[in-house]
Design a protein around this motif. Structure first.
Motif, mmCIF file in Angstrom:
data_model
loop_
_atom_site.group_PDB
_atom_site.id
_atom_site.type_symbol
_atom_site.label_atom_id
_atom_site.label_comp_id
_atom_site.label_asym_id
_atom_site.label_seq_id
_atom_site.Cartn_x
_atom_site.Cartn_y
_atom_site.Cartn_z
ATOM 1 N N CYS A 360 0.832 -1.206 0.000
ATOM 2 C CA CYS A 360 0.000 0.000 0.000
ATOM 3 C C CYS A 360 0.864 1.253 0.000
ATOM 4 O O CYS A 360 0.615 2.207 -0.747
ATOM 5 C CB CYS A 360 -0.931 -0.011 1.211
ATOM 6 S SG CYS A 360 -2.255 1.220 1.141
ATOM 7 N N GLU A 363 2.693 1.660 -3.514
ATOM 8 C CA GLU A 363 1.829 2.148 -4.589
ATOM 9 C C GLU A 363 1.415 3.597 -4.351
ATOM 10 O O GLU A 363 1.298 4.376 -5.310
ATOM 11 C CB GLU A 363 0.609 1.237 -4.726
ATOM 12 C CG GLU A 363 0.970 -0.164 -5.211
ATOM 13 C CD GLU A 363 -0.240 -1.059 -5.390
ATOM 14 O OE1 GLU A 363 -1.384 -0.552 -5.300
ATOM 15 O OE2 GLU A 363 -0.050 -2.267 -5.625
ATOM 16 N N THR A 364 1.207 3.965 -3.095
ATOM 17 C CA THR A 364 0.885 5.360 -2.786
ATOM 18 C C THR A 364 2.068 6.267 -3.106
ATOM 19 O O THR A 364 1.904 7.349 -3.680
ATOM 20 C CB THR A 364 0.496 5.502 -1.302
ATOM 21 O OG1 THR A 364 -0.649 4.681 -1.030
ATOM 22 C CG2 THR A 364 0.174 6.945 -0.957
ATOM 23 N N HIS A 365 3.261 5.821 -2.754
ATOM 24 C CA HIS A 365 4.463 6.606 -3.043
ATOM 25 C C HIS A 365 4.625 6.804 -4.542
ATOM 26 O O HIS A 365 5.019 7.892 -5.002
ATOM 27 C CB HIS A 365 5.686 5.914 -2.453
ATOM 28 C CG HIS A 365 6.909 6.768 -2.418
ATOM 29 N ND1 HIS A 365 7.931 6.649 -3.339
ATOM 30 C CD2 HIS A 365 7.274 7.782 -1.589
ATOM 31 C CE1 HIS A 365 8.869 7.537 -3.069
ATOM 32 N NE2 HIS A 365 8.500 8.237 -2.011
ATOM 33 N N ASP A 367 2.215 7.023 -6.716
ATOM 34 C CA ASP A 367 1.241 8.071 -7.094
ATOM 35 C C ASP A 367 1.794 9.457 -6.780
ATOM 36 O O ASP A 367 1.656 10.392 -7.581
ATOM 37 C CB ASP A 367 -0.078 7.871 -6.330
ATOM 38 C CG ASP A 367 -0.860 6.657 -6.822
ATOM 39 O OD1 ASP A 367 -0.569 6.169 -7.927
ATOM 40 O OD2 ASP A 367 -1.745 6.207 -6.068
ATOM 41 N N ILE A 377 5.087 11.004 3.134
ATOM 42 C CA ILE A 377 4.490 9.838 3.789
ATOM 43 C C ILE A 377 5.117 9.696 5.174
ATOM 44 O O ILE A 377 6.333 9.772 5.332
ATOM 45 C CB ILE A 377 4.724 8.557 2.977
ATOM 46 C CG1 ILE A 377 3.888 8.578 1.684
ATOM 47 C CG2 ILE A 377 4.371 7.314 3.797
ATOM 48 C CD1 ILE A 377 4.109 7.378 0.787
ATOM 49 N N VAL A 388 -0.483 10.734 4.618
ATOM 50 C CA VAL A 388 0.129 11.548 3.569
ATOM 51 C C VAL A 388 -0.219 13.000 3.871
ATOM 52 O O VAL A 388 -1.383 13.319 4.183
ATOM 53 C CB VAL A 388 -0.381 11.156 2.170
ATOM 54 C CG1 VAL A 388 0.158 12.119 1.116
ATOM 55 C CG2 VAL A 388 0.019 9.723 1.832
ATOM 56 N N ASN A 407 -6.129 11.367 -3.033
ATOM 57 C CA ASN A 407 -6.693 10.897 -1.772
ATOM 58 C C ASN A 407 -7.729 9.806 -2.020
ATOM 59 O O ASN A 407 -7.745 8.774 -1.342
ATOM 60 C CB ASN A 407 -7.322 12.077 -1.025
ATOM 61 C CG ASN A 407 -7.921 11.669 0.313
ATOM 62 O OD1 ASN A 407 -7.332 10.892 1.041
ATOM 63 N ND2 ASN A 407 -9.086 12.197 0.625
ATOM 64 N N MET A 410 -6.076 6.619 -2.943
ATOM 65 C CA MET A 410 -5.445 6.033 -1.756
ATOM 66 C C MET A 410 -6.478 5.283 -0.907
ATOM 67 O O MET A 410 -6.225 4.163 -0.436
ATOM 68 C CB MET A 410 -4.802 7.171 -0.966
ATOM 69 C CG MET A 410 -4.077 6.776 0.291
ATOM 70 S SD MET A 410 -3.307 8.276 1.015
ATOM 71 C CE MET A 410 -2.942 7.674 2.668
ATOM 72 N N ARG A 413 -7.621 2.097 -2.668
ATOM 73 C CA ARG A 413 -6.588 1.060 -2.557
ATOM 74 C C ARG A 413 -6.658 0.390 -1.181
ATOM 75 O O ARG A 413 -6.595 -0.843 -1.074
ATOM 76 C CB ARG A 413 -5.216 1.683 -2.771
ATOM 77 C CG ARG A 413 -4.046 0.717 -2.626
ATOM 78 C CD ARG A 413 -2.718 1.420 -2.832
ATOM 79 N NE ARG A 413 -2.610 1.949 -4.182
ATOM 80 C CZ ARG A 413 -2.481 3.238 -4.481
ATOM 81 N NH1 ARG A 413 -2.428 4.148 -3.510
ATOM 82 N NH2 ARG A 413 -2.388 3.635 -5.718
#
Length: 467
Positions: A360, A363-365, A367, A377, A388, A407, A410, A413
């Motif tokens: 998680c 994948e957020t990083h 984005d 983060i 975030v 957002n 995120m 996900r």
């Protein structure tokens, strides 16, 4: 600023209502612009939503009287603590009266032999721990801000110590609450467990002031550990840092605190708090226990960190060193926002099962790297929760739209990983649609509870969900 789904528009106070307040509460009532702005604004990205008046309660009788007046005249009533919530939880979306609880700040009792205490809602967590220190006890829930205990209960706060000591859900033994019917109820006694009826305590904890107003809290306490050691360790990759935490927990290491900060967040911390840490993915650790047990924990974690690309541990063992370290972590939000001069912040969080955490975050990083908007983060990775923080140009509305989209992705996900849209910020205004996506028909059960408890929709209307 972002616009929110706040339901009905504010209505002016009924004729004569302000005079009625002044007759009953005297100088406890304030209606000046400055004090109203203080209670209708936040440090986050939400636009200001001002109450019509602010009442400073000094005792339970004040709360009961104000509740009865607001119900009688159909005026919204919003409990207010330190004003440190993130999701617009205390904004006066329909006007009305903001009930400031900070003057109800008495520590009623400390039962050291039972490891609990009773406090009023306006007590701040730092002041409580200062009071408890000489008795060898402490209250471990630490959301970072010096929040009020009442606000922490209302938003089900947690923070840096949650991996070892749990959240406010675990810390609250009992509550005294004023209901919209003007009754004062007690949700439980001081016993450590009970099977007596519905668990009203945990219904009110996290209800964000929408069901009743908390006027007294009984808290679980813990002994101050014999030994406390804090350390900082940088890593080559975010994955390596997260894997170290997951493996430590799988090995049974009872980490007291473990916080992750990505490279950009470390750069921000260095600039804001005048530090000189390596600007790379970093873990902040704290270990509690006996001296020998702490040493054993440290050796296990150091070995795991080394296997995952971690560097040397920089230790902070003296109280003043530890305080400096954790102050830097607690100020990370301000550090991140101030990566750009004149920026405003948007902080968001999710929480996922530990087995999905590295994925998680990774994948957020990815984005965030595709966006030109600075974003960091950080988070309490020991329990799967991370944040975030976006640094947004207030004169660029397109940035607000872009952050909203990131957002949303995120949150989606996290839900796809069987996680939650918020680990600790609460729903407030910003995540109402996410709550529905997460819990579906269960939200209608929440609405039913709200309608029964607060049939006139007086308490903090427009929060968590719309009716």
């Amino acid at each position: 600023m972002a616009q929110e789904n706040t339901g009905a528009s504010p209505k002016p106070l009924p004729d004569g209502f302000l005079a009625t307040l002044q007759t009953r509460f005297g100088d406890k009532v304030e209606s000046g612009q400055a004090i109203r702005e203080q209670h209708g604004s936040s440090e986050a990205h939400y636009r200001s939503m001002l109450p019509d008046a602010v009442v400073f309660a000094e005792n339970t009788d004040d709360v009961v009287a104000l509740m009865q007046l607001c119900v009688e005249h159909g005026v919204p009533l919003i409990p207010f603590g330190a004003g440190t919530s993130i999701e617009g939880n205390a904004a006066a979306v329909r006007g009305g009266v903001s009930l400031n609880m900070t003057r109800m700040d008495r520590i009623v009792a400390v039962n050291a032999e039972d490891f609990d205490c009773v406090v009023q809602p306006g007590v701040r967590r730092e002041e409580l721990n200062l009071h408890l220190r000489d008795q060898g006890l402490f209250f471990p829930i630490d959301p970072g801000a010096n929040a009020t205990i009442g606000g922490m209960a209302s938003t089900r706060a947690s923070g840096t110590n949650a991996v070892r000591y749990g959240t406010m859900r675990d810390a609250v033994l009992s509550l005294k609450v004023v209901t919209p019917q003007g009754k004062v109820i007690r949700t439980a006694r001081r016993a450590r467990k009970s099977a007596a009826g519905y668990d009203l305590t945990r219904l009110y904890v996290g209800s964000e002031g929408t069901l009743g107003i908390i006027v007294e809290i009984t808290l679980r306490l813990h002994p101050i550990p014999e030994a406390i050691s804090s350390a900082v360790c940088s890593f080559e990759t975010l994955d390596g840092a997260v894997d170290t935490v997951v493996q430590s927990i799988q090995c049974g290491v009872p980490l007291a605190r473990v916080e992750i900060l990505d490279a950009l967040q470390m750069k921000a911390v260095n600039a804001w708090s005048n530090m000189d840490y390596r600007e790379a993915p970093t873990l902040f650790f704290e270990f509690h226990g006996s001296a020998s047990f702490v040493a054993e924990q440290v050796e296990t974690v150091k070995a795991l960190a080394q296997d995952n690309g971690g560097g040397e541990f920089a230790w902070s063992n003296l109280p003043e060193e530890r305080n400096k370290l954790w102050r830097a972590r607690h100020e990370a939000y301000y550090a991140a926002v101030n990566l750009r001069k004149g920026a405003i912040g948007w902080a968001t969080d999710v929480c996922v099962p530990m087995s999905r955490l590295a994925e998680c975050i990774r994948e957020t990083h990815a984005d965030l790297e595709q966006s030109a908007i600075p974003a960091t983060i950080l988070g309490h990775v020991g329990d799967g929760n991370f944040h975030v923080v976006f640094s947004i140009d207030p004169d660029a509305p397109e940035e607000m739209d872009e952050v909203a989209a990131i957002n949303q992705k995120m949150v989606e996900r996290a839900l796809a990983m069987d996680g939650t849209c918020t680990g600790e910020h609460g729903i407030g205004l910003g995540k109402q649609s996410s709550l529905v996506a997460e819990l579906g028909e269960a939200v209608e059960q929440m609405r039913m509870i709200k309608r029964v408890f607060d049939p006139h929709n007086i308490l903090n209307p427009g929060k968590i969900f719309t009716l």
